[in-house]
Each structure stands twice: as C-alpha cells, then as structure tokens.
Design a protein around this motif. Sequence first.
Motif, mmCIF file in Angstrom:
data_model
loop_
_atom_site.group_PDB
_atom_site.id
_atom_site.type_symbol
_atom_site.label_atom_id
_atom_site.label_comp_id
_atom_site.label_asym_id
_atom_site.label_seq_id
_atom_site.Cartn_x
_atom_site.Cartn_y
_atom_site.Cartn_z
ATOM 1 N N LEU A 1 14.997 -38.188 -32.622
ATOM 2 C CA LEU A 1 14.525 -39.217 -31.495
ATOM 3 C C LEU A 1 15.628 -39.005 -30.559
ATOM 4 C CD1 LEU A 1 13.926 -41.956 -33.959
ATOM 5 C CD2 LEU A 1 12.376 -40.952 -32.874
ATOM 6 N N LYS A 2 15.227 -39.587 -29.002
ATOM 7 C CA LYS A 2 15.976 -39.744 -28.211
ATOM 8 C C LYS A 2 16.699 -41.202 -28.064
ATOM 9 C CE LYS A 2 14.111 -36.047 -25.658
ATOM 10 N NZ LYS A 2 12.761 -35.922 -24.851
ATOM 11 N N LYS A 3 17.782 -41.335 -27.343
ATOM 12 C CA LYS A 3 18.184 -42.818 -27.079
ATOM 13 C C LYS A 3 17.030 -43.757 -26.883
ATOM 14 C CE LYS A 3 21.490 -45.342 -24.519
ATOM 15 N NZ LYS A 3 22.464 -45.343 -23.478
ATOM 16 N N GLY A 4 16.722 -44.954 -27.560
ATOM 17 C CA GLY A 4 15.843 -46.171 -27.037
ATOM 18 C C GLY A 4 14.352 -45.658 -27.867
ATOM 19 N N GLU A 5 14.344 -44.269 -28.586
ATOM 20 C CA GLU A 5 12.938 -44.120 -29.230
ATOM 21 C C GLU A 5 13.030 -44.717 -30.771
ATOM 22 O OE1 GLU A 5 11.279 -39.773 -27.831
ATOM 23 O OE2 GLU A 5 12.586 -39.787 -29.047
ATOM 24 N N ILE A 6 12.046 -44.947 -31.140
ATOM 25 C CA ILE A 6 11.743 -45.605 -32.446
ATOM 26 C C ILE A 6 10.584 -44.512 -33.368
ATOM 27 C CG2 ILE A 6 9.727 -46.981 -31.970
ATOM 28 C CD1 ILE A 6 11.039 -49.134 -33.694
ATOM 29 N N THR A 7 11.071 -44.529 -34.593
ATOM 30 C CA THR A 7 10.019 -43.547 -35.323
ATOM 31 C C THR A 7 8.643 -44.391 -35.311
ATOM 32 O OG1 THR A 7 10.597 -44.851 -37.251
ATOM 33 C CG2 THR A 7 11.739 -42.568 -36.770
ATOM 34 N N LYS A 8 7.581 -43.234 -34.945
ATOM 35 C CA LYS A 8 5.992 -43.792 -34.891
ATOM 36 C C LYS A 8 5.605 -44.320 -36.433
ATOM 37 C CE LYS A 8 5.125 -41.111 -30.897
ATOM 38 N NZ LYS A 8 6.168 -41.631 -30.213
ATOM 39 N N GLN A 59 14.781 -41.830 -50.925
ATOM 40 C CA GLN A 59 14.764 -42.398 -52.145
ATOM 41 C C GLN A 59 15.234 -43.869 -52.128
ATOM 42 O OE1 GLN A 59 17.058 -39.755 -51.102
ATOM 43 N NE2 GLN A 59 18.890 -39.894 -51.864
ATOM 44 N N PHE A 60 15.809 -44.166 -50.886
ATOM 45 C CA PHE A 60 16.105 -45.795 -50.697
ATOM 46 C C PHE A 60 14.903 -46.638 -50.348
ATOM 47 C CE2 PHE A 60 19.916 -42.737 -50.152
ATOM 48 C CZ PHE A 60 20.661 -43.245 -51.061
ATOM 49 N N GLY A 61 13.770 -46.099 -50.059
ATOM 50 C CA GLY A 61 12.771 -46.927 -49.444
ATOM 51 C C GLY A 61 12.051 -46.041 -48.354
ATOM 52 N N TYR A 62 11.518 -47.095 -47.549
ATOM 53 C CA TYR A 62 11.087 -46.645 -46.297
ATOM 54 C C TYR A 62 11.804 -47.276 -44.912
ATOM 55 C CZ TYR A 62 7.091 -45.322 -48.785
ATOM 56 O OH TYR A 62 5.964 -44.515 -49.490
ATOM 57 N N HIS A 63 11.899 -46.721 -43.853
ATOM 58 C CA HIS A 63 12.779 -46.815 -42.716
ATOM 59 C C HIS A 63 11.955 -46.567 -41.535
ATOM 60 C CE1 HIS A 63 16.014 -46.362 -45.857
ATOM 61 N NE2 HIS A 63 15.332 -45.310 -46.175
ATOM 62 N N VAL A 64 12.216 -47.733 -40.737
ATOM 63 C CA VAL A 64 11.861 -47.604 -39.446
ATOM 64 C C VAL A 64 12.971 -47.360 -38.470
ATOM 65 C CG1 VAL A 64 10.529 -48.645 -37.302
ATOM 66 C CG2 VAL A 64 9.398 -48.788 -39.745
ATOM 67 N N ILE A 65 13.217 -46.289 -37.991
ATOM 68 C CA ILE A 65 14.525 -46.222 -37.104
ATOM 69 C C ILE A 65 14.269 -46.239 -35.649
ATOM 70 C CG2 ILE A 65 16.109 -44.254 -36.972
ATOM 71 C CD1 ILE A 65 15.104 -42.999 -39.555
ATOM 72 N N LEU A 66 15.129 -47.008 -35.212
ATOM 73 C CA LEU A 66 15.567 -47.104 -33.797
ATOM 74 C C LEU A 66 16.867 -46.458 -33.386
ATOM 75 C CD1 LEU A 66 15.166 -48.158 -30.773
ATOM 76 C CD2 LEU A 66 16.210 -50.530 -31.548
ATOM 77 N N VAL A 67 16.822 -45.577 -32.349
ATOM 78 C CA VAL A 67 18.322 -44.982 -32.113
ATOM 79 C C VAL A 67 18.703 -45.628 -30.900
ATOM 80 C CG1 VAL A 67 19.301 -42.833 -31.017
ATOM 81 C CG2 VAL A 67 17.506 -42.455 -32.822
ATOM 82 N N GLU A 68 19.803 -46.297 -30.824
ATOM 83 C CA GLU A 68 20.420 -47.200 -30.138
ATOM 84 C C GLU A 68 21.212 -46.426 -28.890
ATOM 85 O OE1 GLU A 68 22.506 -50.218 -32.013
ATOM 86 O OE2 GLU A 68 20.946 -51.709 -31.476
ATOM 87 N N ASP A 69 21.698 -45.462 -29.678
ATOM 88 C CA ASP A 69 22.811 -44.541 -28.483
ATOM 89 C C ASP A 69 23.001 -43.157 -29.175
ATOM 90 O OD1 ASP A 69 24.045 -43.950 -26.414
ATOM 91 O OD2 ASP A 69 25.514 -45.331 -26.507
ATOM 92 N N THR A 70 23.375 -42.143 -28.499
ATOM 93 C CA THR A 70 23.787 -40.915 -29.009
ATOM 94 C C THR A 70 25.222 -40.508 -28.346
ATOM 95 O OG1 THR A 70 22.613 -39.536 -27.597
ATOM 96 C CG2 THR A 70 21.563 -40.308 -29.491
ATOM 97 N N LYS A 71 25.894 -39.897 -28.935
ATOM 98 C CA LYS A 71 27.274 -39.241 -28.442
ATOM 99 C C LYS A 71 27.498 -37.874 -29.037
ATOM 100 C CE LYS A 71 30.748 -41.539 -30.773
ATOM 101 N NZ LYS A 71 32.019 -42.457 -30.831
ATOM 102 N N PRO A 72 28.097 -37.002 -28.511
ATOM 103 C CA PRO A 72 28.462 -35.819 -29.064
ATOM 104 C C PRO A 72 29.598 -35.944 -30.100
ATOM 105 C CG PRO A 72 29.090 -35.680 -26.725
ATOM 106 C CD PRO A 72 28.503 -37.091 -27.111
ATOM 107 N N ALA A 73 29.618 -35.458 -31.234
ATOM 108 C CA ALA A 73 30.535 -35.410 -32.368
ATOM 109 C C ALA A 73 31.784 -34.926 -31.746
ATOM 110 C CB ALA A 73 30.020 -34.362 -33.502
ATOM 111 N N GLU A 74 32.730 -35.643 -32.290
ATOM 112 C CA GLU A 74 34.235 -35.696 -32.053
ATOM 113 C C GLU A 74 34.879 -35.158 -33.177
ATOM 114 O OE1 GLU A 74 35.517 -39.506 -30.807
ATOM 115 O OE2 GLU A 74 34.282 -39.191 -28.933
ATOM 116 N N LYS A 75 35.939 -34.247 -33.173
ATOM 117 C CA LYS A 75 36.772 -33.713 -34.097
ATOM 118 C C LYS A 75 37.834 -34.852 -34.245
ATOM 119 C CE LYS A 75 36.694 -28.880 -33.758
ATOM 120 N NZ LYS A 75 37.510 -27.629 -33.857
ATOM 121 N N ALA A 76 37.842 -35.528 -35.646
ATOM 122 C CA ALA A 76 38.668 -36.410 -36.146
ATOM 123 C C ALA A 76 40.098 -36.037 -35.900
ATOM 124 C CB ALA A 76 38.393 -36.966 -37.299
ATOM 125 N N THR A 77 41.067 -36.783 -35.749
ATOM 126 C CA THR A 77 42.559 -36.627 -35.814
ATOM 127 C C THR A 77 42.996 -36.853 -36.932
ATOM 128 O OG1 THR A 77 43.075 -38.535 -34.769
ATOM 129 C CG2 THR A 77 42.690 -36.686 -33.245
#
Length: 107
Positions: free
Chosen positions: A39-46, A52-70
């Motif tokens: 999904l892109k930012k602001g999109e929701i699963t159709k 195994q945890f159940g059913y999920h309707v997913i809304l992506v609020e935001d995205t950002k590139p992964a960062e290396k942890a210090t």
Amino acid sequence: MLSLQLQKSTGPSGQGGGELGWFAANQMVKPFSDAAFALKKGEITKTPVQTQFGYHVILVEDTKPAEKATFETVKPQIENGLKMEKFRIQVQDKAQTLRKNAKVTIK
C-alpha cells in the motif's frame, strides 16, 4: 518502514486506538507485512487480510525509509533482553530444583 492504525481492533493494539507505530517488513507476519507494504501512504486494503491472529483491514498512515539503528538507540532494548533472559534462566533453574526436591504423595 510504515506507521499503521487499526482503530476498531479487538486485539491488544485496540486499547491504544489500534496504533501499531513504525515497523519494518520483517517485524510482522508475512501476509500482514506483504499487504501493508504493498500500500501507499493513505491507502487501505480493499479486502481484509487473514493471518493466524485474525482478519485485518490495514490503513497506511505514513511511510519512511528504514534507518540503521545506533548502539545508543538499541542499548536499552539489548539490556532489557539480557535481563529478561537471565531472569528466565533463574526461574527455570528454580523450577527444576523445586521439582527435583518435591515429595508428592497421592492418597
């Protein structure tokens, strides 16, 4: 990395309004992660995504590139993990000692 919110969640995340916070693709089960990262930012699963945890309707609020942890960022998590492992071993050892020295009689 994604930030998600599951507002109507009946699972543990529901108490916090369904907020899952930021996570990387490898931090979630594959069906959930695959759907979320498609999904892109602001999109929701159709359609709901089944895991195994159940059913999920997913809304992506935001995205950002992964960062290396210090080291300073992850140091508290490492310390906590080591403390929990030490505690788990102590509890396991104590349980084994108690079982070994227990005298059980059945009447």
